[in-house]
Design a protein around this motif. Structure first.
Motif, mmCIF file in Angstrom:
data_model
loop_
_atom_site.group_PDB
_atom_site.id
_atom_site.type_symbol
_atom_site.label_atom_id
_atom_site.label_comp_id
_atom_site.label_asym_id
_atom_site.label_seq_id
_atom_site.Cartn_x
_atom_site.Cartn_y
_atom_site.Cartn_z
ATOM 1 N N LEU A 9 0.821 -1.208 0.000
ATOM 2 C CA LEU A 9 0.000 0.000 0.000
ATOM 3 C C LEU A 9 0.861 1.267 0.000
ATOM 4 O O LEU A 9 0.553 2.243 -0.696
ATOM 5 C CB LEU A 9 -0.914 -0.011 1.230
ATOM 6 C CG LEU A 9 -1.829 1.198 1.428
ATOM 7 C CD1 LEU A 9 -2.792 1.339 0.253
ATOM 8 C CD2 LEU A 9 -2.611 1.062 2.738
ATOM 9 N N LEU A 10 1.961 1.231 0.755
ATOM 10 C CA LEU A 10 2.831 2.405 0.873
ATOM 11 C C LEU A 10 3.704 2.624 -0.367
ATOM 12 O O LEU A 10 4.502 3.557 -0.390
ATOM 13 C CB LEU A 10 3.711 2.285 2.118
ATOM 14 C CG LEU A 10 2.974 2.487 3.443
ATOM 15 C CD1 LEU A 10 3.911 2.265 4.618
ATOM 16 C CD2 LEU A 10 2.366 3.877 3.515
ATOM 17 N N ARG A 11 3.571 1.799 -1.361
ATOM 18 C CA ARG A 11 4.220 2.070 -2.645
ATOM 19 C C ARG A 11 3.402 3.071 -3.462
ATOM 20 O O ARG A 11 3.899 3.605 -4.456
ATOM 21 C CB ARG A 11 4.395 0.766 -3.429
ATOM 22 C CG ARG A 11 5.440 -0.152 -2.815
ATOM 23 C CD ARG A 11 5.466 -1.516 -3.455
ATOM 24 N NE ARG A 11 6.487 -2.350 -2.827
ATOM 25 C CZ ARG A 11 6.579 -3.668 -2.979
ATOM 26 N NH1 ARG A 11 5.696 -4.297 -3.751
ATOM 27 N NH2 ARG A 11 7.526 -4.347 -2.370
ATOM 28 N N HIS A 12 2.165 3.314 -3.024
ATOM 29 C CA HIS A 12 1.276 4.229 -3.754
ATOM 30 C C HIS A 12 0.720 5.336 -2.859
ATOM 31 O O HIS A 12 0.265 6.358 -3.378
ATOM 32 C CB HIS A 12 0.111 3.444 -4.366
ATOM 33 C CG HIS A 12 0.529 2.220 -5.121
ATOM 34 N ND1 HIS A 12 1.122 2.279 -6.360
ATOM 35 C CD2 HIS A 12 0.493 0.896 -4.789
ATOM 36 C CE1 HIS A 12 1.406 1.048 -6.783
ATOM 37 N NE2 HIS A 12 1.033 0.200 -5.848
ATOM 38 N N ASP A 22 17.294 1.029 -7.592
ATOM 39 C CA ASP A 22 16.256 0.011 -7.824
ATOM 40 C C ASP A 22 15.275 -0.060 -6.653
ATOM 41 O O ASP A 22 14.065 -0.181 -6.849
ATOM 42 C CB ASP A 22 16.902 -1.363 -8.042
ATOM 43 C CG ASP A 22 17.689 -1.442 -9.340
ATOM 44 O OD1 ASP A 22 17.409 -0.632 -10.246
ATOM 45 O OD2 ASP A 22 18.589 -2.306 -9.442
ATOM 46 N N PHE A 23 15.797 0.003 -5.434
ATOM 47 C CA PHE A 23 14.945 -0.106 -4.245
ATOM 48 C C PHE A 23 13.976 1.075 -4.148
ATOM 49 O O PHE A 23 12.783 0.903 -3.906
ATOM 50 C CB PHE A 23 15.819 -0.175 -2.993
ATOM 51 C CG PHE A 23 15.038 -0.191 -1.707
ATOM 52 C CD1 PHE A 23 14.490 -1.364 -1.232
ATOM 53 C CD2 PHE A 23 14.856 0.977 -0.969
ATOM 54 C CE1 PHE A 23 13.761 -1.386 -0.040
ATOM 55 C CE2 PHE A 23 14.143 0.969 0.212
ATOM 56 C CZ PHE A 23 13.593 -0.215 0.679
ATOM 57 N N PHE A 24 14.482 2.278 -4.353
ATOM 58 C CA PHE A 24 13.629 3.464 -4.231
ATOM 59 C C PHE A 24 12.626 3.567 -5.373
ATOM 60 O O PHE A 24 11.583 4.202 -5.225
ATOM 61 C CB PHE A 24 14.477 4.740 -4.177
ATOM 62 C CG PHE A 24 15.275 4.865 -2.919
ATOM 63 C CD1 PHE A 24 14.726 4.544 -1.690
ATOM 64 C CD2 PHE A 24 16.593 5.289 -2.953
ATOM 65 C CE1 PHE A 24 15.452 4.652 -0.525
ATOM 66 C CE2 PHE A 24 17.336 5.407 -1.795
ATOM 67 C CZ PHE A 24 16.768 5.086 -0.570
ATOM 68 N N GLN A 38 15.769 10.351 -5.913
ATOM 69 C CA GLN A 38 15.186 11.317 -6.833
ATOM 70 C C GLN A 38 14.864 10.705 -8.191
ATOM 71 O O GLN A 38 13.936 11.153 -8.876
ATOM 72 C CB GLN A 38 16.142 12.508 -7.015
ATOM 73 C CG GLN A 38 15.591 13.627 -7.878
ATOM 74 C CD GLN A 38 14.285 14.203 -7.334
ATOM 75 O OE1 GLN A 38 14.094 14.255 -6.115
ATOM 76 N NE2 GLN A 38 13.391 14.610 -8.211
ATOM 77 N N TYR A 39 15.583 9.672 -8.593
ATOM 78 C CA TYR A 39 15.366 9.085 -9.918
ATOM 79 C C TYR A 39 13.922 8.605 -10.076
ATOM 80 O O TYR A 39 13.300 8.779 -11.130
ATOM 81 C CB TYR A 39 16.318 7.919 -10.161
ATOM 82 C CG TYR A 39 16.001 7.183 -11.443
ATOM 83 C CD1 TYR A 39 16.227 7.784 -12.676
ATOM 84 C CD2 TYR A 39 15.432 5.917 -11.411
ATOM 85 C CE1 TYR A 39 15.904 7.134 -13.853
ATOM 86 C CE2 TYR A 39 15.105 5.256 -12.586
ATOM 87 C CZ TYR A 39 15.343 5.860 -13.805
ATOM 88 O OH TYR A 39 15.010 5.218 -14.964
ATOM 89 N N PRO A 76 9.029 4.233 -3.242
ATOM 90 C CA PRO A 76 9.374 5.654 -3.378
ATOM 91 C C PRO A 76 9.242 6.479 -2.104
ATOM 92 O O PRO A 76 9.812 7.561 -2.005
ATOM 93 C CB PRO A 76 8.384 6.153 -4.437
ATOM 94 C CG PRO A 76 7.230 5.207 -4.353
ATOM 95 C CD PRO A 76 7.817 3.882 -4.019
ATOM 96 N N PHE A 77 8.483 5.971 -1.108
ATOM 97 C CA PHE A 77 8.246 6.762 0.100
ATOM 98 C C PHE A 77 9.032 6.251 1.314
ATOM 99 O O PHE A 77 8.670 6.533 2.456
ATOM 100 C CB PHE A 77 6.743 6.759 0.435
ATOM 101 C CG PHE A 77 5.882 7.315 -0.663
ATOM 102 C CD1 PHE A 77 6.034 8.622 -1.092
ATOM 103 C CD2 PHE A 77 4.931 6.521 -1.277
ATOM 104 C CE1 PHE A 77 5.246 9.138 -2.112
ATOM 105 C CE2 PHE A 77 4.127 7.021 -2.288
ATOM 106 C CZ PHE A 77 4.291 8.335 -2.707
#
Length: 282
Positions: free
Chosen positions: A91-94, A165-167, A235-236, A171-172
């Motif tokens: 869920l925390l990927r979005h 790759d991980f971020f 940032q990528y 992203p959060f």
């Protein structure tokens, strides 16, 4: 005995009530108004006492409803804590962590809110467990850099590759850590942040010290090195759509192609800034 007029109708009514109700099979002859009233009162008292006794026996015999103690909700036996953490990671990927609530996490996992409260108590404890899971995942990818057997510049390259790759998938991650830091009252949150930052800085200190000993790196601040690499790698993910759209329009590059180019760029940027000599790539 002659009866006063006001009592004549009352006595008749009482006599009729006793006869029609049989009064336990006994018929009373009303010869005295006080005697009749006394008998009726006694009968009423006995009847009330009998009802009270019967109700009391039923109340004693009935088992009171048990109040369920606080614990794992019934009907959720096949769902464990790890599954709920994994669902929240997805869920925390979005969804940014500052917008997450236990109710939202429960809806996303398809379970009752009480199950999340049973395992995590509150929102901070859920975020701490999610952050710990993500930190372990990132640490597994960076295990090579912690061994210390590789050259310092190669260890930095591995960290850049793994973190980009991980971020991109999570992203959060650093916003999650920032959200946990905001809760200064939870000892587990403070412990996690201290461990995460402390361990990460120890790794960068070791890399830089080894690079200085090898003659490949300058003596630079590990804090700033950590912050710079973290920011560039994170940032990528946020800017990748613009980069990819431009490259795809120009030459049809895939996401993997663009990511590889960005990693090489960050690697060169960092090493040109902290290396004694410009880093050479294959």
């Amino acid at each position: 005995m002659a009866m006063n007029a006001p009592y004549r109708g009352m006595s008749a009514g009482l006599t009729g009530w006793c006869v029609s109700g049989s009064c336990a099979g006994r018929v009373f002859k009303v010869s005295d108004k006080s005697d009749a009233l006394s008998r009726v009162v006694k009968m009423g008292r006995k009847k009330a006492e009998s009802q009270n006794s019967s109700e009391g026996a039923e109340a004693k015999g009935a088992r009171p409803a048990k109040k369920r103690s606080i614990g794992r909700p019934s009907g959720q036996r096949g769902i464990g804590k790890k599954l709920l953490i994994d669902k929240t990671v997805e869920l925390l990927r979005h969804v940014p962590p500052e917008k997450l609530s236990l109710s939202m996490a429960a809806r996303n996992a398809g379970v009752h809110l009480t199950l999340f409260k049973y395992y995590f108590t509150d929102r901070t404890r859920l975020l701490v467990d999610v952050a710990r899971t993500l930190a372990v995942s990132l640490g597994d990818g960076l295990a090579q850099t912690e061994a210390g057997s590789l050259p310092a510049v190669e260890r930095i390259k591995i960290r850049i590759d793994t973190m980009v790759d991980f971020f991109f998938v999570n992203p959060f991650y650093h916003r999650l850590m920032t959200e946990i830091i905001a809760d200064e009252t939870d000892p587990l949150a403070a412990e996690l942040i201290a461990l995460w930052v402390g361990k990460t800085l120890d790794i960068y200190r070791d890399i830089i010290d080894k690079g200085v000993a090898e003659g490949s790196l300058r003596k630079v601040d590990p804090y700033f090195t950590f912050f710079a690499i973290m920011g560039l790698c994170e940032q990528y993910q946020h800017a990748s759509r613009f980069v990819e759209q431009g490259n795809l329009a120009a030459g049809g590059a895939t996401h993997s192609d663009v990511a590889a180019e960005y990693k090489a760029f960050v690697y060169q940027l960092m090493l040109s800034g902290i290396a004694l000599e410009p880093a050479r790539t294959g």
